[in-house]
Design a protein around this motif. Structure first.
Motif, short mmCIF file in Angstrom:
data_model
loop_
_atom_site.label_atom_id
_atom_site.label_comp_id
_atom_site.label_asym_id
_atom_site.label_seq_id
_atom_site.Cartn_x
_atom_site.Cartn_y
_atom_site.Cartn_z
N SER A 133 0.82 -1.23 0.00
CA SER A 133 0.00 0.00 0.00
C SER A 133 0.85 1.27 0.00
CB SER A 133 -0.93 0.01 1.22
OG SER A 133 -0.18 0.10 2.42
N ARG A 172 -7.42 0.74 -4.65
CA ARG A 172 -6.14 0.76 -5.38
C ARG A 172 -6.17 1.80 -6.49
NH1 ARG A 172 -3.86 -4.78 -7.83
NH2 ARG A 172 -3.70 -5.18 -5.59
N ARG A 175 -5.99 5.40 -5.14
CA ARG A 175 -4.65 5.73 -4.63
C ARG A 175 -3.68 6.01 -5.78
NH1 ARG A 175 -4.36 1.67 -1.69
NH2 ARG A 175 -3.10 0.25 -2.94
#
Length: 372
Positions: A133, A172, A175
């Protein structure tokens, strides 16, 4: 494809067998627990195939449930396998010292060894989830005489191996695109494996990608996973997301930049690749998109910057050691000579296990500056 499945199942089953051998001692004489554990391991071996089957037959919710269990387990299993081998190696060394050197040392007992494997693999898995992450921005600056006189600077952002699918979804994508917007590129490129799930299940992600509109647009090529999930559907989704798809063709953007993209293949194709690179106008900076970081010798000098991905830098150490043997240019930036540079991305997402160990994800921001 069938060869890949046979090899994958053979290797994955063998890893589970090693793991079972190392930890089954903790079950003692409880035959019911041993049977349940064996059944669980069998289901986990089949879970990647079960995910694909459920997704393709329209059972998306069930597929996501299996994915949310099976893929984290895969990451844990990979790490537990290497930890098991490490414990076995230490015990072999201790046995050798006792047998041949007369050193009075005892091997690590089975139960403590099993606990060590479980704890170490569990902690590494948690760390791997954090690292996956922790998206990083890698910056490259190239000076060139090939930009038009009125264009002092171009910024290109590269994403690669995003693997949008059952595990890689809204969180995802948001981000990644947040980091892309922060870079404010003139051009966004995707160097393959953007789609790794049934395209119909990725419909909610389309507005996110459509909202990113760099000045020179968005360009993509396909990777091997677009073929795995269904090439035509993956290509259609990529186009709907706003990308111009290059598949053995080239384009010149606003008279500023040549972009050449080739289809994914295991082998170099000297005639096709060099022919494509020669087809674009001379005198402009040529950006070459190729999923695998293989450099065809005949193309060196015909491109200024090749952007690739595919390797993930191994994604989970120590797989990086094996990937480096297969792909010598497996991570980072390389000067290929004759004015050609290659950059291989570590990848922006994750394949399979949603973890990374010593291979953090990246977005690459390339600043192309006109040399005075």
């Amino acid at each position: 494809m069938w060869t890949f499945l046979v090899v994958f199942l053979t290797v994955y089953t063998s890893m589970h067998a090693v793991f079972y051998y190392r930890v089954h001692v903790l079950l003692g004489e409880r035959k019911g627990m041993a049977l349940a554990f064996t059944v669980f391991l069998g289901l986990m071996i089949l879970s990647p195939l079960l995910c694909r089957l459920l997704e393709r037959t329209g059972w998306e919710t069930q597929a996501r449930v299996v994915a949310h269990v099976g893929y984290p387990w895969m990451g844990f299993l990979f790490l537990a396998f290497w930890c098991s081998l490490a414990v076995g190696f230490v015990n072999a060394v201790l046995w050798g010292l006792h047998r041949y050197a007369g050193v009075d040392v005892a091997r690590i007992p089975q139960k403590p060894a099993a606990v060590v494997v479980l704890v170490a693999a569990g902690m590494l898995t948690l760390y791997g989830a954090f690292e996956a992450s922790n998206l990083r921005v890698e910056r490259i600056r190239l000076e060139t005489e090939k930009l038009p006189p009125d264009v002092p600077r171009l910024v290109v952002a590269q994403i690669s191996d995003v693997h949008l699918g059952l595990n890689g979804r809204e969180g995802r994508a948001e981000r990644i695109l947040r980091a892309v917007r922060a870079a404010d590129p003139d051009l966004l490129v995707s160097t393959g494996d953007l789609v790794d799930g049934a395209p119909h299940s990725l419909e909610p992600l389309l507005p996110l990608f459509q909202s990113v509109q760099p000045k020179l647009g968005k360009v993509a090529i396909v990777g091997n996973h677009e073929y795995y999930v269904g090439l035509q559907g993956a290509m259609d989704w990529t186009r709907r997301a706003g990308f111009t798809l290059l598949k053995d063709n080239a384009t010149t953007l606003a008279g500023m930049l040549n972009v050449v993209g080739v289809d994914d293949t295991w082998k170099d194709r000297p005639e096709t690749e060099s022919g494509l690179l020669r087809s674009v106008p001379n005198g402009l900076f040529t950006l070459y998109l190729k999923h695998r970081p293989q450099v065809c010798p005949e193309t060196v000098g015909l491109f200024d910057l090749q952007l690739s991905g595919h390797t993930h830098r191994g994604q989970i150490f120590p797989f990086s050691l094996f990937v480096a043997l297969m792909y010598p240019f497996f991570n980072g930036t390389y000067d290929m000579g004759e004015g050609s540079v290659l950059h291989t991305s570590r990848g922006t997402g994750t394949w399979g296990p949603p973890i990374r160990v010593l291979a953090p994800p990246e977005i690459t921001v390339i600043e192309i500056v006109r040399k005075d």
